[in-house]
Design a protein around this motif. Structure first.
Motif, PDB file in Angstrom:
ATOM      1  N   PHE A  45     -37.020  40.322  12.635  1.00 27.65           N
ATOM      2  CA  PHE A  45     -35.707  39.773  12.390  1.00 27.65           C
ATOM      3  C   PHE A  45     -34.363  40.710  12.422  1.00 27.65           C
ATOM      4  O   PHE A  45     -34.491  42.047  12.092  1.00 27.65           O
ATOM      5  CB  PHE A  45     -35.974  39.270  10.945  1.00 27.65           C
ATOM      6  N   ASP A  47     -32.537  40.666  10.405  1.00 21.05           N
ATOM      7  CA  ASP A  47     -31.438  40.981   8.826  1.00 21.05           C
ATOM      8  C   ASP A  47     -32.360  41.922   8.238  1.00 21.05           C
ATOM      9  O   ASP A  47     -32.954  41.500   7.338  1.00 21.05           O
ATOM     10  CB  ASP A  47     -30.815  40.456   8.162  1.00 21.05           C
ATOM     11  N   TYR A  51     -34.428  41.194   5.311  1.00 22.48           N
ATOM     12  CA  TYR A  51     -36.137  41.391   4.775  1.00 22.48           C
ATOM     13  C   TYR A  51     -36.987  42.144   3.734  1.00 22.48           C
ATOM     14  O   TYR A  51     -38.114  42.257   3.213  1.00 22.48           O
ATOM     15  CB  TYR A  51     -36.636  42.504   6.222  1.00 22.48           C
ATOM     16  N   LYS A  89     -37.274  31.947   4.828  1.00 24.26           N
ATOM     17  CA  LYS A  89     -35.971  32.449   5.761  1.00 24.26           C
ATOM     18  C   LYS A  89     -35.895  34.223   5.554  1.00 24.26           C
ATOM     19  O   LYS A  89     -36.077  34.603   4.484  1.00 24.26           O
ATOM     20  CB  LYS A  89     -35.240  31.843   6.101  1.00 24.26           C
ATOM     21  N   VAL A  90     -35.411  34.944   6.487  1.00 28.19           N
ATOM     22  CA  VAL A  90     -35.370  36.534   6.174  1.00 28.19           C
ATOM     23  C   VAL A  90     -33.795  35.913   6.598  1.00 28.19           C
ATOM     24  O   VAL A  90     -33.470  35.281   7.412  1.00 28.19           O
ATOM     25  CB  VAL A  90     -36.383  37.670   6.910  1.00 28.19           C
ATOM     26  N   GLU A  93     -32.120  33.297   8.769  1.00 26.66           N
ATOM     27  CA  GLU A  93     -32.854  33.448   9.768  1.00 26.66           C
ATOM     28  C   GLU A  93     -34.429  33.073   9.157  1.00 26.66           C
ATOM     29  O   GLU A  93     -35.060  33.015   8.761  1.00 26.66           O
ATOM     30  CB  GLU A  93     -33.537  34.439  10.843  1.00 26.66           C
ATOM     31  N   TYR A  94     -34.785  31.257  10.003  1.00 24.44           N
ATOM     32  CA  TYR A  94     -35.996  30.873   9.848  1.00 24.44           C
ATOM     33  C   TYR A  94     -37.455  32.019   9.905  1.00 24.44           C
ATOM     34  O   TYR A  94     -37.274  32.502  11.475  1.00 24.44           O
ATOM     35  CB  TYR A  94     -36.374  29.839  10.875  1.00 24.44           C
ATOM     36  N   LEU A 184     -31.502  34.180  18.558  1.00 31.64           N
ATOM     37  CA  LEU A 184     -31.756  34.055  17.368  1.00 31.64           C
ATOM     38  C   LEU A 184     -31.527  32.553  16.950  1.00 31.64           C
ATOM     39  O   LEU A 184     -30.631  31.522  17.247  1.00 31.64           O
ATOM     40  CB  LEU A 184     -31.351  34.729  16.209  1.00 31.64           C
ATOM     41  N   VAL A 186     -30.862  30.076  13.239  1.00 28.63           N
ATOM     42  CA  VAL A 186     -30.165  30.524  11.824  1.00 28.63           C
ATOM     43  C   VAL A 186     -30.299  29.258  10.804  1.00 28.63           C
ATOM     44  O   VAL A 186     -29.635  28.429  11.893  1.00 28.63           O
ATOM     45  CB  VAL A 186     -29.372  32.180  11.750  1.00 28.63           C
ATOM     46  N   ASN A 197     -28.333  36.933  19.623  1.00 31.03           N
ATOM     47  CA  ASN A 197     -29.269  39.276  18.477  1.00 31.03           C
ATOM     48  C   ASN A 197     -28.564  40.122  18.430  1.00 31.03           C
ATOM     49  O   ASN A 197     -28.185  40.825  19.812  1.00 31.03           O
ATOM     50  CB  ASN A 197     -30.502  38.565  18.936  1.00 31.03           C
TER      51      ASN A 197
END
Length: 201
Positions: A45, A47, A51, A89-90, A93-94, A184, A186, A197
């Motif tokens: 991911f 972020d 995370y 999600k993180v 981001e899914y 990405l 999102v 990304n």
């Protein structure tokens, strides 16, 4: 109609076999699933801070699982199974699968969406990319030379897909783990959006 000369709960790779597939869960009772937890998705991911926070606060949640029917990895055979990507999600981001190229790069793959709502994010080594929507009843052809990953954009329901590809194709996860994906998926203003990304190498 009966499957004559097919032994119940037996895989006959020479003469064929049938399995019962639960259309609601995407699962068969014939084989254990392989599971991928959040701790196994480190670096996937964009972020990293989100995370680590999620891992600390929510624990090692299940991101996705898949099962294959154990077809011999030999030319002429077709491997198949089901993939289940859970909602979550993180950051923005899914949840998604790691994604992979095939070791035999000139390998295509077919997916069929059983339930849920998601996208197949794909890219070639040359830099071409696309994101194809997956909804129940929709079949998707992943061309040869394309890495592919499933992304679940539904906030509540798992994304369940059936897949099939040549059994000797192999999986190259290392390239994605090292380089990432160029794009990405999102959530932005309540809807899926594509972003570059920032971690792509």
């Amino acid at each position: 109609m009966a499957d004559f000369n097919v032994k119940e709960n037996k895989f006959d790779y020479v003469r064929g076999y049938t399995i019962d597939l639960d259309m609601k869960t995407g699962m068969s009772s014939m084989k254990e699933t392989s599971k991928r937890y959040l701790s196994q998705m480190r670096g996937m991911f964009a972020d990293d801070e989100a995370y680590e926070k999620m891992l600390k606060e929510q624990g090692d949640v299940l991101v996705y699982e898949f099962h294959e029917m154990g077809v011999p990895e030999e030319p002429g055979n077709l491997a198949f199974g089901c993939s289940i990507t859970y909602p979550g999600k993180v950051g923005d981001e899914y949840f998604m699968t790691k994604g992979h190229f095939h070791t035999i790069l000139e390998t295509a793959e077919v997916y069929y969406c059983l339930s849920g709502h998601g996208y197949m994010l794909m890219e070639s080594p040359e830099g071409d990319w696309l994101a194809c929507e997956l909804t129940p009843g929709k079949a998707l052809y992943v061309p040869e030379r394309y890495a592919h990953r499933s992304v679940n954009v539904d906030p509540k329901e798992p994304l369940r897909t059936f897949f099939v590809f040549r059994a000797d194709a192999g999986h190259d996860y290392g390239t994605i783990e090292t380089k990432g994906y160029r794009k990405l998926l999102v959530e932005k203003e309540g809807a899926p959006a594509i972003l570059d990304n920032p971690k792509w190498k």
